[in-house]
Motif scaffolding. Structure first.
Motif, PDB file in Angstrom:
ATOM      1  N   LEU A  20      47.276  48.593  60.113  1.00 54.83           N
ATOM      2  CA  LEU A  20      48.360  47.819  59.496  1.00 54.83           C
ATOM      3  C   LEU A  20      48.908  48.507  58.252  1.00 54.83           C
ATOM      4  CD1 LEU A  20      46.989  44.183  59.912  1.00 54.83           C
ATOM      5  CD2 LEU A  20      48.765  45.332  61.265  1.00 54.83           C
ATOM      6  N   LYS A  21      48.061  49.236  57.516  1.00 60.36           N
ATOM      7  CA  LYS A  21      48.522  49.950  56.319  1.00 60.36           C
ATOM      8  C   LYS A  21      49.475  51.089  56.669  1.00 60.36           C
ATOM      9  CE  LYS A  21      45.436  50.900  53.078  1.00 60.36           C
ATOM     10  NZ  LYS A  21      44.147  51.204  52.436  1.00 60.36           N
ATOM     11  N   LYS A  22      49.438  51.565  57.888  1.00 60.75           N
ATOM     12  CA  LYS A  22      50.340  52.634  58.337  1.00 60.75           C
ATOM     13  C   LYS A  22      51.747  52.102  58.618  1.00 60.75           C
ATOM     14  CE  LYS A  22      47.174  55.875  58.558  1.00 60.75           C
ATOM     15  NZ  LYS A  22      47.180  56.980  57.630  1.00 60.75           N
ATOM     16  N   LEU A  23      51.856  50.791  58.726  1.00 62.13           N
ATOM     17  CA  LEU A  23      53.138  50.159  59.023  1.00 62.13           C
ATOM     18  C   LEU A  23      53.801  49.669  57.743  1.00 62.13           C
ATOM     19  CD1 LEU A  23      51.867  48.010  62.014  1.00 62.13           C
ATOM     20  CD2 LEU A  23      53.079  50.194  62.146  1.00 62.13           C
ATOM     21  N   ASP A  24      55.090  49.440  57.804  1.00 64.24           N
ATOM     22  CA  ASP A  24      55.828  48.875  56.682  1.00 64.24           C
ATOM     23  C   ASP A  24      55.362  47.439  56.471  1.00 64.24           C
ATOM     24  OD1 ASP A  24      58.371  49.156  54.903  1.00 64.24           O
ATOM     25  OD2 ASP A  24      58.565  47.228  55.927  1.00 64.24           O
ATOM     26  N   ASN A  25      55.079  47.066  55.214  1.00 64.29           N
ATOM     27  CA  ASN A  25      54.520  45.733  54.968  1.00 64.29           C
ATOM     28  C   ASN A  25      55.474  44.601  55.357  1.00 64.29           C
ATOM     29  OD1 ASN A  25      56.165  46.235  52.767  1.00 64.29           O
ATOM     30  ND2 ASN A  25      54.784  45.316  51.289  1.00 64.29           N
ATOM     31  N   THR A  26      56.772  44.805  55.253  1.00 58.10           N
ATOM     32  CA  THR A  26      57.687  43.744  55.689  1.00 58.10           C
ATOM     33  C   THR A  26      57.635  43.590  57.212  1.00 58.10           C
ATOM     34  OG1 THR A  26      59.553  45.279  55.643  1.00 58.10           O
ATOM     35  CG2 THR A  26      59.254  43.857  53.718  1.00 58.10           C
ATOM     36  N   ASP A  27      57.439  44.687  57.926  1.00 60.01           N
ATOM     37  CA  ASP A  27      57.288  44.605  59.382  1.00 60.01           C
ATOM     38  C   ASP A  27      55.992  43.884  59.756  1.00 60.01           C
ATOM     39  OD1 ASP A  27      59.691  45.899  59.932  1.00 60.01           O
ATOM     40  OD2 ASP A  27      58.760  47.879  60.002  1.00 60.01           O
ATOM     41  N   VAL A  28      54.916  44.155  59.012  1.00 53.81           N
ATOM     42  CA  VAL A  28      53.638  43.488  59.263  1.00 53.81           C
ATOM     43  C   VAL A  28      53.782  41.992  59.027  1.00 53.81           C
ATOM     44  CG1 VAL A  28      51.248  43.247  58.454  1.00 53.81           C
ATOM     45  CG2 VAL A  28      52.224  45.531  58.771  1.00 53.81           C
ATOM     46  N   LEU A  29      54.374  41.617  57.895  1.00 50.23           N
ATOM     47  CA  LEU A  29      54.565  40.190  57.596  1.00 50.23           C
ATOM     48  C   LEU A  29      55.446  39.517  58.638  1.00 50.23           C
ATOM     49  CD1 LEU A  29      55.003  40.166  53.737  1.00 50.23           C
ATOM     50  CD2 LEU A  29      53.153  39.129  55.037  1.00 50.23           C
ATOM     51  N   TYR A  30      56.542  40.155  58.968  1.00 55.54           N
ATOM     52  CA  TYR A  30      57.469  39.575  59.939  1.00 55.54           C
ATOM     53  C   TYR A  30      56.787  39.369  61.297  1.00 55.54           C
ATOM     54  CZ  TYR A  30      61.419  39.024  63.066  1.00 55.54           C
ATOM     55  OH  TYR A  30      62.292  38.544  64.019  1.00 55.54           O
ATOM     56  N   SER A  31      55.987  40.328  61.708  1.00 52.81           N
ATOM     57  CA  SER A  31      55.374  40.286  63.032  1.00 52.81           C
ATOM     58  C   SER A  31      54.148  39.389  63.116  1.00 52.81           C
ATOM     59  CB  SER A  31      54.977  41.697  63.464  1.00 52.81           C
ATOM     60  OG  SER A  31      56.101  42.529  63.504  1.00 52.81           O
ATOM     61  N   LEU A  32      53.376  39.296  62.034  1.00 59.84           N
ATOM     62  CA  LEU A  32      52.077  38.635  62.134  1.00 59.84           C
ATOM     63  C   LEU A  32      51.942  37.351  61.326  1.00 59.84           C
ATOM     64  CD1 LEU A  32      49.753  41.775  61.990  1.00 59.84           C
ATOM     65  CD2 LEU A  32      50.641  40.590  64.004  1.00 59.84           C
ATOM     66  N   PHE A  33      52.857  37.091  60.392  1.00 57.72           N
ATOM     67  CA  PHE A  33      52.739  35.907  59.542  1.00 57.72           C
ATOM     68  C   PHE A  33      52.974  34.644  60.360  1.00 57.72           C
ATOM     69  CE2 PHE A  33      54.305  32.680  56.629  1.00 57.72           C
ATOM     70  CZ  PHE A  33      53.362  32.730  55.624  1.00 57.72           C
ATOM     71  N   GLY A  34      52.021  33.724  60.291  1.00 56.42           N
ATOM     72  CA  GLY A  34      52.189  32.415  60.907  1.00 56.42           C
ATOM     73  C   GLY A  34      52.107  32.385  62.415  1.00 56.42           C
ATOM     74  N   ILE A  35      51.384  33.310  63.034  1.00 53.01           N
ATOM     75  CA  ILE A  35      51.296  33.293  64.502  1.00 53.01           C
ATOM     76  C   ILE A  35      50.093  32.495  64.998  1.00 53.01           C
ATOM     77  CG2 ILE A  35      52.554  35.444  64.808  1.00 53.01           C
ATOM     78  CD1 ILE A  35      49.833  36.776  65.381  1.00 53.01           C
TER      79      ILE A  35
END
Length: 128
Positions: A20-35
């Motif tokens: 996950l650290k290799k990815l952009d943090n906004t992409d991580v949040l967008y993809s995984l937040f609240g699933i």
């Protein structure tokens, strides 16, 4: 070809964090937040993903992505953010999405003269 039954969530947290650290943090949040996955929710809540939000280098900021940030993610996590990096094109929407009481740094990009005059000559942010 023999497929193994190993899935992403079978990996230990340490390996998931490295990925996950290799990815952009906004992409991580967008993809995984609240699933609704408790384990991923805990990982995404880590400071490394929420302290600094960079909307300038985001790979694909589109209206639907920005809408989700402004309606779901930022209203819930605004108090955790310490640094915002914004394009002026969507600065107002993001800033109105929460009360960023812990922001200590705000970087603005593509901030032209007309925008400076609009925000610093009395015509400040308004909700509409």
């Amino acid at each position: 070809m023999n497929q193994s039954g190993i899935h992403l969530l079978d990996l230990p947290n340490e390996i998931l964090i490295i990925i996950l650290k290799k990815l952009d943090n906004t992409d991580v949040l967008y993809s995984l937040f609240g699933i609704n996955n408790e384990r991923l929710d805990i990982l995404v809540e880590d400071d490394m993903f929420i302290n600094i939000l960079n909307f300038v280098q985001t790979s694909s900021i589109i209206d639907s992505k920005l809408d989700r940030f402004c309606t779901s993610i930022l209203p819930k996590k605004h108090h955790c953010i310490k640094k915002l990096i914004l394009e002026t094109a969507f600065m107002e929407r993001i800033l109105l999405a929460g009360d960023y009481s812990n922001v200590t740094s705000l970087e603005l990009f593509n901030f032209g003269q007309e925008t400076v005059l609009r925000y610093f000559k009395g015509k400040l942010l308004t909700c509409s």
